[in-house]
Design an enzyme around this catalytic site. Structure first.
Site, PDB file in Angstrom:
ATOM      1  N   HIS A   1      33.151  65.846  69.697  1.00  0.00           N
ATOM      2  CA  HIS A   1      32.835  67.157  69.128  1.00  0.00           C
ATOM      3  C   HIS A   1      32.308  67.052  67.694  1.00  0.00           C
ATOM      4  O   HIS A   1      31.814  68.038  67.152  1.00  0.00           O
ATOM      5  CB  HIS A   1      34.091  68.025  69.154  1.00  0.00           C
ATOM      6  CG  HIS A   1      33.845  69.458  69.533  1.00  0.00           C
ATOM      7  ND1 HIS A   1      32.706  69.895  70.198  1.00  0.00           N
ATOM      8  CD2 HIS A   1      34.609  70.584  69.346  1.00  0.00           C
ATOM      9  CE1 HIS A   1      32.792  71.203  70.400  1.00  0.00           C
ATOM     10  NE2 HIS A   1      33.929  71.641  69.884  1.00  0.00           N
TER      11      HIS A   1
ATOM     12  N   ASN B   1      35.229  76.335  65.502  1.00  0.00           N
ATOM     13  CA  ASN B   1      35.120  77.711  66.005  1.00  0.00           C
ATOM     14  C   ASN B   1      34.796  78.732  64.932  1.00  0.00           C
ATOM     15  O   ASN B   1      34.491  79.891  65.256  1.00  0.00           O
ATOM     16  CB  ASN B   1      36.415  78.115  66.709  1.00  0.00           C
ATOM     17  CG  ASN B   1      36.661  77.320  67.980  1.00  0.00           C
ATOM     18  OD1 ASN B   1      35.899  76.419  68.324  1.00  0.00           O
ATOM     19  ND2 ASN B   1      37.728  77.639  68.675  1.00  0.00           N
TER      20      ASN B   1
ATOM     21  N   ASP C   1      26.950  68.797  69.453  1.00  0.00           N
ATOM     22  CA  ASP C   1      27.184  68.083  70.706  1.00  0.00           C
ATOM     23  C   ASP C   1      26.826  68.978  71.884  1.00  0.00           C
ATOM     24  O   ASP C   1      26.869  70.204  71.775  1.00  0.00           O
ATOM     25  CB  ASP C   1      28.652  67.663  70.801  1.00  0.00           C
ATOM     26  CG  ASP C   1      29.588  68.872  70.698  1.00  0.00           C
ATOM     27  OD1 ASP C   1      29.718  69.421  69.593  1.00  0.00           O
ATOM     28  OD2 ASP C   1      30.151  69.291  71.731  1.00  0.00           O
TER      29      ASP C   1
ATOM     30  N   ASN D   1      31.400  76.905  71.151  1.00  0.00           N
ATOM     31  CA  ASN D   1      32.083  77.827  70.240  1.00  0.00           C
ATOM     32  C   ASN D   1      31.544  77.765  68.817  1.00  0.00           C
ATOM     33  O   ASN D   1      31.537  78.774  68.101  1.00  0.00           O
ATOM     34  CB  ASN D   1      33.583  77.552  70.250  1.00  0.00           C
ATOM     35  CG  ASN D   1      34.247  78.011  71.535  1.00  0.00           C
ATOM     36  OD1 ASN D   1      33.811  78.979  72.151  1.00  0.00           O
ATOM     37  ND2 ASN D   1      35.290  77.316  71.949  1.00  0.00           N
TER      38      ASN D   1
END
Length: 220
Positions: free
Chosen positions: A37, A84, A109, A130
């Protein structure tokens, strides 16, 4: 790392070109280093090193760097808000520099691309990412900004996608990602070039065939 404060004087006011803002998405903290991530962070760091821009500023909830690539002013940023909430950094940052969204590129990603395959995209949705959702929200729902998507592959079997994103790469995947980061430097330089349309298309075609070559088995 010692971090300075961003000057209120925009470093680019004396040049004729508007700056580009490259935003890499990820999660802050050592425990997330090297995870799938966080490939957006990695791409920004590799690009910064390749063009001699120091990531030594701290503002807008982001670690930042400013400099020039050729005669093009560039702002690099890694939001430190956690994935997020990335828009809490990117929205105010773009507003501070009065940048139109066609001068913003987000690096992130992408599980819809094979590991190590890149894609340049002029605009698009969030694809259930997100971080992109947050960025778009703080851009008032506008999705007219560019992206460099870095493929990390899909979770195997029934693996929890969240767990997959927060894992580090296997040895083989790490080799592919390291190669992709080097290619990503060239992709970001294409973005800064004046004639980017055809260059982007050719880059994406080459990336498509790279994936096909990776999966071609040559008989002995």
């Amino acid at each position: 790392m010692m971090l300075g404060k961003l000057s209120r004087r925009c470093y680019c006011t004396s040049v004729h070109q508007q700056p580009w803002l490259f935003l890499g998405l990820g999660n802050p903290g050592d425990k997330y280093n090297g995870t799938r991530h966080n490939i957006g962070f990695e791409m920004i760091d590799v690009f910064a090193e390749s063009v001699g821009i120091q990531m030594n500023l701290l503002n807008f909830k982001a670690i930042m760097g400013q400099g020039f690539v050729g005669d093009v002013p560039v702002i690099l940023a890694k939001p430190q808000t956690y994935m997020n909430l990335s828009g809490e950094s990117s929205g105010p940052l773009a507003a501070y520099y009065k940048l139109p969204l066609n001068r913003v590129l987000v690096v992130h990603d992408d599980t819809q691309l094979p590991c190590g395959v890149l894609r340049l995209q002029e605009k698009g949705g969030h694809g259930c990412h997100n971080g992109l959702k947050s960025v778009m929200h703080h851009f008032r729902g506008n999705k007219e900004f560019a992206r460099l998507r870095i493929g990390i592959g899909k979770p195997p079997g029934q693996m929890d996608p969240k767990a997959f994103l927060l894992q580090k790469f296997s040895m083989l995947a790490r080799e592919r990602i390291d190669g992709a980061l080097a290619e990503g430097v060239e992709a970001l330089k294409l973005v800064l070039s004046k004639d980017f349309g055809e260059s982007w298309r050719l880059f994406n075609v080459e990336q498509k065939y790279k994936h096909l070559r990776q999966h071609t088995i040559i008989a002995p």
